[in-house]
Motif scaffolding. Structure first.
Motif, PDB file in Angstrom:
ATOM      1  N   SER A 104       0.649  -1.337   0.117  1.00 17.65           N
ATOM      2  CA  SER A 104       0.152   0.070   0.155  1.00 17.65           C
ATOM      3  C   SER A 104       0.888   1.342  -0.106  1.00 17.65           C
ATOM      4  CB  SER A 104      -0.881  -0.087   1.092  1.00 17.65           C
ATOM      5  OG  SER A 104      -0.128   0.285   2.438  1.00 17.65           O
ATOM      6  N   TRP A 105       0.354   2.430  -0.177  1.00 11.07           N
ATOM      7  CA  TRP A 105       0.891   3.699  -0.107  1.00 11.07           C
ATOM      8  C   TRP A 105       1.780   3.945   1.201  1.00 11.07           C
ATOM      9  CZ3 TRP A 105       3.095   5.971  -4.265  1.00 11.07           C
ATOM     10  CH2 TRP A 105       2.182   5.644  -5.350  1.00 11.07           C
ATOM     11  N   PRO A 106       1.011   3.548   2.113  1.00 11.11           N
ATOM     12  CA  PRO A 106       1.490   4.112   3.464  1.00 11.11           C
ATOM     13  C   PRO A 106       2.550   3.125   3.713  1.00 11.11           C
ATOM     14  CG  PRO A 106      -1.055   4.037   3.782  1.00 11.11           C
ATOM     15  CD  PRO A 106      -0.529   3.382   2.388  1.00 11.11           C
ATOM     16  N   GLY A 108       4.760   1.803   1.554  1.00  7.54           N
ATOM     17  CA  GLY A 108       5.675   2.172   0.640  1.00  7.54           C
ATOM     18  C   GLY A 108       6.488   3.530   1.295  1.00  7.54           C
ATOM     19  N   ALA A 109       5.605   4.303   1.761  1.00  8.72           N
ATOM     20  CA  ALA A 109       6.109   5.422   2.469  1.00  8.72           C
ATOM     21  C   ALA A 109       7.005   5.193   3.673  1.00  8.72           C
ATOM     22  CB  ALA A 109       5.161   6.408   2.750  1.00  8.72           C
ATOM     23  N   ARG A 222       6.699  -4.765   4.346  1.00  6.18           N
ATOM     24  CA  ARG A 222       6.548  -4.093   5.496  1.00  6.18           C
ATOM     25  C   ARG A 222       7.341  -4.612   6.678  1.00  6.18           C
ATOM     26  NH1 ARG A 222       2.798  -5.325   9.584  1.00  6.18           N
ATOM     27  NH2 ARG A 222       2.293  -3.827  10.978  1.00  6.18           N
ATOM     28  N   SER A 267       0.383   1.202   9.718  1.00  8.44           N
ATOM     29  CA  SER A 267      -0.310   0.379   8.393  1.00  8.44           C
ATOM     30  C   SER A 267      -0.803  -0.976   8.664  1.00  8.44           C
ATOM     31  CB  SER A 267       0.668   0.713   7.330  1.00  8.44           C
ATOM     32  OG  SER A 267       1.654  -0.242   7.404  1.00  8.44           O
TER      33      SER A 267
END
Length: 268
Positions: A104-106, A108-109, A222, A267
């Motif tokens: 997900s974007w979170p 990835g960030a 993650r 996340s």
């Protein structure tokens, strides 16, 4: 994964502090294999994961040689952040692009923050090209064995089956190989460092065993990044016990890693 990171930092500090690093690594992996040997006798063999296990063994061999060379030529807190910073981003790229794992974007960030923060801790530090090359190779192999072992532990009948055979193969293969490679020098190191090797070998089972168990339950990007909070413990160990110096860059990097960890935990 946070507990895995703490144990991992301690194992690497033991390796860095050893006079003969290849002998130290042989002791660590050898004791890990001895401790896990009884487990192999009572768990199912890792049917369906033999290919992954072979790939892991080969990748770990390159990783350990590169790790030793990196630590021989640079301070722990110069080499360690480079290869631990490279690894989670590369592992995420391979896991997503090759094995189509979700991200997900979170997440990835969070991965970007952790990787960037880890590398930021070495900004401004001098490092020879040779040591940098070994550190980069170490980071690449960490990413590769992370993805390989994540697939392997999922393919095995149980997590403990794969974990036991990973340690038996590493200690019984690479550990013995390193011991013969060093010859009489290994016996000299073993007499004075066997206690540290036993402690680090026990912690090694904890650090990567916990990581492998987690990889069976969740996505690689993650979890691989969360494990790199080990750098926070590594910084503390290097400053307090190895008497290395703290810098503003390291403090900024620590803050960035912490922010990334918070994002990754949120996340989940």
């Amino acid at each position: 994964m946070v507990a895995s990171g703490l144990a991992h930092a301690i194992v690497n500090a033991v390796l860095k502090s050893g006079r003969d690093k290849m002998s130290s690594r042989a002791l660590i992996d050898g004791f890990s294999a001895i401790l896990m040997a009884p487990v192999v006798l009572v768990v199912s063999p890792p049917t369906g994961a033999w290919g992954w296990l072979a790939g892991s063994w080969a990748t770990h061999l390159v990783y350990l040689v590169a790790l030793i060379k990196a630590f021989e030529g640079a301070d722990m807190m110069v080499a360690y952040p480079i290869f631990r910073g490279i690894a989670p981003s590369l592992a995420a790229v391979v896991a997503v692009s090759v094995f189509h794992e979700p991200i997900s974007w979170p997440v990835g960030a969070g991965v970007a923050l952790v990787s960037g923060g880890v590398i930021a801790t070495v900004v401004g530090r001098h490092m020879s090209r040779r040591s940098l090359a070994w550190s980069v190779l170490t980071g690449c192999t960490i990413a590769l064995y992370t993805v390989i072992d994540a697939q392997g532990v999922r393919a095995a009948p149980s997590a403990i089956s794969y974990i036991a055979w990973v340690y038996l193969s590493l200690g019984g293969g690479i550990g013995v190989l390193f011991a013969f490679w060093r010859g009489p020098a290994f016996l000299v190191s073993a007499r004075s460092e066997w206690r540290a090797g036993l402690a680090a070998g026990s912690l090694s089972i904890v650090t990567y065993g916990l990581a492998l168990w987690a990889f069976r339950l969740g996505a690689t990007p993650r979890l691989a990044a969360l494990r790199e909070v080990s750098i926070l413990f590594g910084v503390a160990i290097a400053i307090v016990f190895l008497k290395e110096r703290a810098t503003p860059g390291r403090l900024f990097g620590i803050a960035t890693i912490g922010a990334g960890a918070v994002v990754l935990l949120a996340s989940g």
